[in-house]
Design a protein around this motif. Structure first.
Motif, PDB file in Angstrom:
ATOM      1  N   ALA A 183     -23.720 -12.812   2.113  1.00 23.09           N
ATOM      2  CA  ALA A 183     -24.924 -13.434   2.665  1.00 23.09           C
ATOM      3  C   ALA A 183     -25.080 -14.866   2.187  1.00 23.09           C
ATOM      4  O   ALA A 183     -25.497 -15.757   2.936  1.00 23.09           O
ATOM      5  N   ALA A 184     -24.727 -15.130   0.919  1.00 28.19           N
ATOM      6  CA  ALA A 184     -24.844 -16.484   0.377  1.00 28.19           C
ATOM      7  C   ALA A 184     -23.944 -17.466   1.106  1.00 28.19           C
ATOM      8  O   ALA A 184     -24.243 -18.666   1.175  1.00 28.19           O
ATOM      9  N   ALA A 185     -22.836 -16.991   1.654  1.00 28.39           N
ATOM     10  CA  ALA A 185     -21.905 -17.854   2.381  1.00 28.39           C
ATOM     11  C   ALA A 185     -22.131 -17.834   3.882  1.00 28.39           C
ATOM     12  O   ALA A 185     -21.414 -18.511   4.625  1.00 28.39           O
ATOM     13  N   GLY A 186     -23.112 -17.056   4.326  1.00 27.45           N
ATOM     14  CA  GLY A 186     -23.336 -16.936   5.764  1.00 27.45           C
ATOM     15  C   GLY A 186     -22.238 -16.170   6.466  1.00 27.45           C
ATOM     16  O   GLY A 186     -21.971 -16.389   7.653  1.00 27.45           O
ATOM     17  N   ALA A 187     -21.592 -15.265   5.728  1.00 28.57           N
ATOM     18  CA  ALA A 187     -20.470 -14.501   6.271  1.00 28.57           C
ATOM     19  C   ALA A 187     -20.938 -13.165   6.831  1.00 28.57           C
ATOM     20  O   ALA A 187     -22.076 -12.737   6.627  1.00 28.57           O
ATOM     21  N   ALA A 188     -20.030 -12.512   7.522  1.00 27.36           N
ATOM     22  CA  ALA A 188     -20.319 -11.196   8.076  1.00 27.36           C
ATOM     23  C   ALA A 188     -20.415 -10.165   6.958  1.00 27.36           C
ATOM     24  O   ALA A 188     -20.003 -10.401   5.820  1.00 27.36           O
ATOM     25  N   GLU A 189     -20.958  -9.004   7.296  1.00 26.64           N
ATOM     26  CA  GLU A 189     -21.088  -7.898   6.341  1.00 26.64           C
ATOM     27  C   GLU A 189     -19.723  -7.535   5.773  1.00 26.64           C
ATOM     28  O   GLU A 189     -18.751  -7.345   6.517  1.00 26.64           O
ATOM     29  N   PRO A 190     -19.589  -7.430   4.446  1.00 24.42           N
ATOM     30  CA  PRO A 190     -18.302  -7.060   3.857  1.00 24.42           C
ATOM     31  C   PRO A 190     -17.998  -5.578   4.079  1.00 24.42           C
ATOM     32  O   PRO A 190     -18.896  -4.780   4.384  1.00 24.42           O
ATOM     33  N   VAL A 191     -16.757  -5.230   3.894  1.00 28.17           N
ATOM     34  CA  VAL A 191     -16.334  -3.833   3.963  1.00 28.17           C
ATOM     35  C   VAL A 191     -16.143  -3.336   2.529  1.00 28.17           C
ATOM     36  O   VAL A 191     -15.438  -3.959   1.738  1.00 28.17           O
ATOM     37  N   VAL A 192     -16.771  -2.206   2.184  1.00 23.64           N
ATOM     38  CA  VAL A 192     -16.628  -1.608   0.856  1.00 23.64           C
ATOM     39  C   VAL A 192     -16.331  -0.125   1.037  1.00 23.64           C
ATOM     40  O   VAL A 192     -17.139   0.605   1.629  1.00 23.64           O
ATOM     41  N   ARG A 193     -15.171   0.308   0.542  1.00 24.73           N
ATOM     42  CA  ARG A 193     -14.778   1.716   0.667  1.00 24.73           C
ATOM     43  C   ARG A 193     -14.490   2.286  -0.719  1.00 24.73           C
ATOM     44  O   ARG A 193     -13.791   1.660  -1.522  1.00 24.73           O
ATOM     45  N   VAL A 194     -15.013   3.495  -0.980  1.00 22.59           N
ATOM     46  CA  VAL A 194     -14.781   4.185  -2.243  1.00 22.59           C
ATOM     47  C   VAL A 194     -13.862   5.369  -1.985  1.00 22.59           C
ATOM     48  O   VAL A 194     -14.084   6.153  -1.053  1.00 22.59           O
TER      49      VAL A 194
END
Length: 435
Positions: free
Chosen positions: A314-325
């Protein structure tokens, strides 16, 4: 091989005194059995197989256990095996060993070193090695099972030996439980396992009540940016910068969000992004390992990773990151009352000076799932470092041997007798013969 040859005579004495206060066992000679155990260890070390590929290893164990008198079921929960020996009315005791090896090219220089290779997921050829002592664990299981099968007058109940696949991926115990292990073979009253330990001298047996090994989770994250030319970065959204910011932010999860008296680890083990000096890529990936003992800390840590990944994007104005566990393994918690019983057995088998307390380790072990399934369970370590070598290391500050390394070489002549003696005595004490 000369060094390993001494294992036969060492093990003969070890098994004969595994229940030293039982006169019927003291004078029993197991030369033929123990010679076979030496052969078994060398065979297993020379022929390792990776997780989910343990077909020949499982078949080898199954053949040996059938010959000892067990009824063996193969292909259970993958390449798992279940060996059952009923001997009258009494408790059910589960003894477990893990089957799989690691993608490590052995550099021990031993005459029985592994030269096996396998094809990795990316198509490359990798060496395969028992770099975590699973060959020792399996030989412990064979020796203990064979001894107990030959001395049924010492115990009563059901002996349930488990050859478990895919421990290194945290999948094997769950697969066997999901396949109905306890429904088909009965829920054990107790579960025991051993683990090779490079922390202490071979033949010593450290034991611990409560949390012993950690919750382990693998986290794959992907920063999603917008690619562009390196000369005009203002026209792109650089995912490498986002990932760099995230790596630093992740350090505050333990240092600023976790109670200092509650252990946790967040390690970034890999970062991959970009293809050329002057190209801003559109994606950058991170691979993390996350460790804890408390389920509450585990949950909060994983939540914090996702939260910080989203904040960096969000701070970089980027798209939602992908996080997988993935590859989650729950913490191994040794049952307190059972630890005390097992410790008494180990002292009786090995002597007070060989059994001592240890400290928890942040490594993972899916034997924990048997305890989570409601069975009182204890895993005890068996030292595998030659005593004089360990003394030199402690005095001179040399490099300690470590699991999962290409030079891991357990001191088998001392370690294996201790494992068999301790495991056999503990099983007999948990399944005492009728007076």
């Amino acid at each position: 091989m000369r060094r390993l040859a001494s294992l036969v005579s060492s093990l003969c004495l070890a098994a004969a005194v595994a229940v030293a206060d039982e006169p019927s066992a003291v004078d029993i000679c197991l030369d033929a059995l123990l010679g076979g155990l030496l052969d078994a260890y060398v065979h297993l070390h020379r022929h390792p197989e990776l997780s989910l590929e343990e077909r020949e290893t499982a078949a080898f164990l199954a053949t040996r256990l059938r010959a000892a008198g067990f009824t063996v079921t193969e292909g259970f929960g993958g390449h798992g095996i279940v060996a059952v020996l009923d001997n009258g009315t009494g408790p059910t005791v589960l003894l477990r060993a893990d089957l799989d090896a690691l993608p490590v090219t052995e550099r021990t220089g031993l005459p029985h070193a592994s030269t096996q290779t396998a094809t990795a997921a990316d198509g490359t050829t990798v060496g395969v090695m028992h770099a975590c002592g699973h060959d020792v664990h399996m030989t412990n299981l064979l020796g203990t099972g064979s001894f107990l099968a030959a001395h049924r007058g010492l115990w009563r109940g059901r002996l349930l030996l488990i050859g478990q696949p895919a421990e290194e991926r945290g999948e094997g115990a769950r697969a066997m439980l999901d396949a109905g292990l306890f429904e088909r073979f009965g829920k054990p009253d107790y579960a025991l396992a051993t683990h090779a330990s490079p922390r202490c001298a071979s033949g010593d047996v450290p034991s611990l009540a409560g949390p012993t090994m950690a919750n382990v989770d693998s986290v794959d994250g992907e920063s999603v940016g917008r690619g562009g030319h390196g000369a005009v970065p203002h026209l792109a959204i650089d995912p490498i910068v986002i990932a760099a910011r995230l790596i630093l932010d992740l350090q505050t999860i333990v240092s600023r969000e976790t109670d200092p008296t509650t252990p946790a680890v967040v390690t970034v083990g890999a970062i991959h992004g970009g293809t050329k000096h002057n190209i801003i890529p559109d994606r950058c990936t991170l691979q993390l390992t996350v460790r804890s003992f408390s389920d509450a800390v585990r949950e909060r840590t994983l939540e914090a990773i996702t939260r910080k990944a989203r904040a960096a994007a969000a701070a970089a104005g980027a798209a939602e990151p992908v996080v997988r566990v993935s590859e989650g393994t729950p913490a191994l918690v040794n049952d307190g009352p059972l630890v005390e019983r097992v410790r008494a057995s180990l002292v009786a088998a090995l002597g007070e000076q060989r059994v001592h307390a240890t400290v928890p380790a942040m490594i993972g072990e899916d034997f924990s799932r048997f305890g989570r399934a409601g069975v009182p369970a204890v895993l005890f370590a068996v030292g595998v470092v030659e005593p004089r070598r360990l003394a030199f290391i402690e005095a001179e500050g040399g490099e300690r041997p470590a699991l999962h390394t290409a030079t891991f070489a357990p001191d088998v002549p001392r370690a294996l007798p201790a494992g068999i003696k301790g495991l056999a005595r503990a099983a007999i004490d948990l399944m005492p013969a009728a007076p």
